[in-house]
Design a protein around this motif. Sequence first.
Motif, PDB file in Angstrom:
ATOM      1  N   UNK A 138      36.948  38.404  37.237  1.00 58.98           N
ATOM      2  CA  UNK A 138      36.074  38.958  38.272  1.00 58.98           C
ATOM      3  C   UNK A 138      36.871  39.359  39.506  1.00 58.98           C
ATOM      4  N   UNK A 139      37.820  38.518  39.882  1.00 53.93           N
ATOM      5  CA  UNK A 139      38.670  38.827  41.042  1.00 53.93           C
ATOM      6  C   UNK A 139      39.464  40.099  40.792  1.00 53.93           C
ATOM      7  N   UNK A 140      39.950  40.285  39.574  1.00 51.73           N
ATOM      8  CA  UNK A 140      40.685  41.507  39.235  1.00 51.73           C
ATOM      9  C   UNK A 140      39.805  42.749  39.370  1.00 51.73           C
ATOM     10  N   UNK A 141      38.495  42.558  39.226  1.00 57.75           N
ATOM     11  CA  UNK A 141      37.560  43.674  39.382  1.00 57.75           C
ATOM     12  C   UNK A 141      37.144  43.877  40.840  1.00 57.75           C
ATOM     13  N   UNK A 142      37.729  43.095  41.737  1.00 56.30           N
ATOM     14  CA  UNK A 142      37.415  43.232  43.155  1.00 56.30           C
ATOM     15  C   UNK A 142      36.218  42.411  43.603  1.00 56.30           C
ATOM     16  N   UNK A 143      35.751  41.498  42.771  1.00 60.02           N
ATOM     17  CA  UNK A 143      34.584  40.689  43.097  1.00 60.02           C
ATOM     18  C   UNK A 143      34.982  39.357  43.713  1.00 60.02           C
ATOM     19  N   UNK A 144      34.142  38.857  44.580  1.00 62.85           N
ATOM     20  CA  UNK A 144      34.317  37.537  45.176  1.00 62.85           C
ATOM     21  C   UNK A 144      33.157  36.665  44.708  1.00 62.85           C
ATOM     22  N   UNK A 145      33.457  35.687  43.867  1.00 60.26           N
ATOM     23  CA  UNK A 145      32.429  34.772  43.382  1.00 60.26           C
ATOM     24  C   UNK A 145      32.154  33.747  44.483  1.00 60.26           C
TER      25      UNK A 145
END
Length: 438
Positions: A138-145
């Motif tokens: 998810x982080x690689x996709x630019x997302x912040x969980x």
Amino acid sequence: MTQAVRHDAMRARNLALVLGAVGARGSVTRAALAEMTGLTKTTVSKLVGDLIEGGLVVETGAVRDGERGRPGVEIRISGQRVAALGLEINVDYLAVCVVDLARTVRLRRTQAVDNQAAPPVDVIARLGDLASTVVDEAVEKGLRVVGGVLAVPGPVDMATGAVRNAPNLGWRDVPLASLLRFPFPVRVENEANLAALGELWFGSGLPDFLHVSGEIGIGAGLVVRGRLFRGAHGFAGELGHVVVSPDGPPCRCGGRGCLEQYAGQDALLSAARAAAPVHPAPGTRPAGASGDVPADAARERVEATSDVPLDDGNGAGDETEMLLPAQQGVSWMLSRLREGDENARAACERAAWALGVALSSAVNLVDPDAIVLGGIYAPLFPWIGHTVADTLKVRLGQMRGAVPPVVVSRLGAEAAALGAAGQVIEQVMADPAALLHT
């Protein structure tokens, strides 16, 4: 209360008001937001700027919005920055999904693994490894969980996050929340409740319904006017332990004749393989209802006939596309049903009758507007739906006139993990200021 505290509280309320209005409308201009919320255009512009900076909303383009002068710029919920983690522990699998703030599922992973009677520490370790991989993606996709919720098949103490009793896992009084290790908050919640919320937010969207989750265990979640009903202690919805036959087979909960012993996954597959008796007319007691097909030994037989072995804990089988043990059993059942196998059809009839009996009691108690069948009942719906509905009509029709419609969930086994992620999204929508401060 100081002036600074009052200002912060008012800003938090206004941020939630504006974000909620954007979510409700889909896309809207600042001018329209000011009209909808009653806030000044200057205040709305400042709040929207904060929400854009925090990655919660995004500008999409200029529109006229029916006004003279310069066109406005539409604002919508952003799915590119903020995301939620949904996790699930079930008897024979682990599941993880990442859902962005626009409610789009960005990642989903499942792992087939036998969690029955496994030490909670080991199960949490496996779940943590699976979740870490997904969060990294998810982080690689630019997302912040920003948070997560964990679904478990048993009653949960909402104050402590402890699992009170999950008989199908062999867990009792397990302080599950204290075992979790994530770099963001993660709460623990009952699987059936979350499946109902998943249906509410990602499925049918019905405002009033009883959702039935069929797996090895059977749980129910009641949604009333768009809100989950938990009961006085948070333990409502244990449909699988409603007694269908008092002299029936023993159940792991300590009782006898529970619904799970007739309509749970193990019982259903065991009955199909054991040439269960054919179900009689709807509303009557089937032959052998006193317990001729116990469920406790069924799992061993299901695994012995499965084409894909359970995971050994070393990470095998974590692809989304692989069939989980439950899916393998249901896949076998579906193939038998499509071929007209009488044993499989009789097993479905028997399970559907028992489900109808238990649901008739639930309907008398809570009066739902609709009944939604999920989990393994979703793919089996063409073979069980009519019998469930007919049993309800026979048992309730004279007193009630009309009975709740029985419908199928399109989410199936994914409902709980989606509902788990959805709870985090709802929390962000309700209090965006808390996220913007971190």
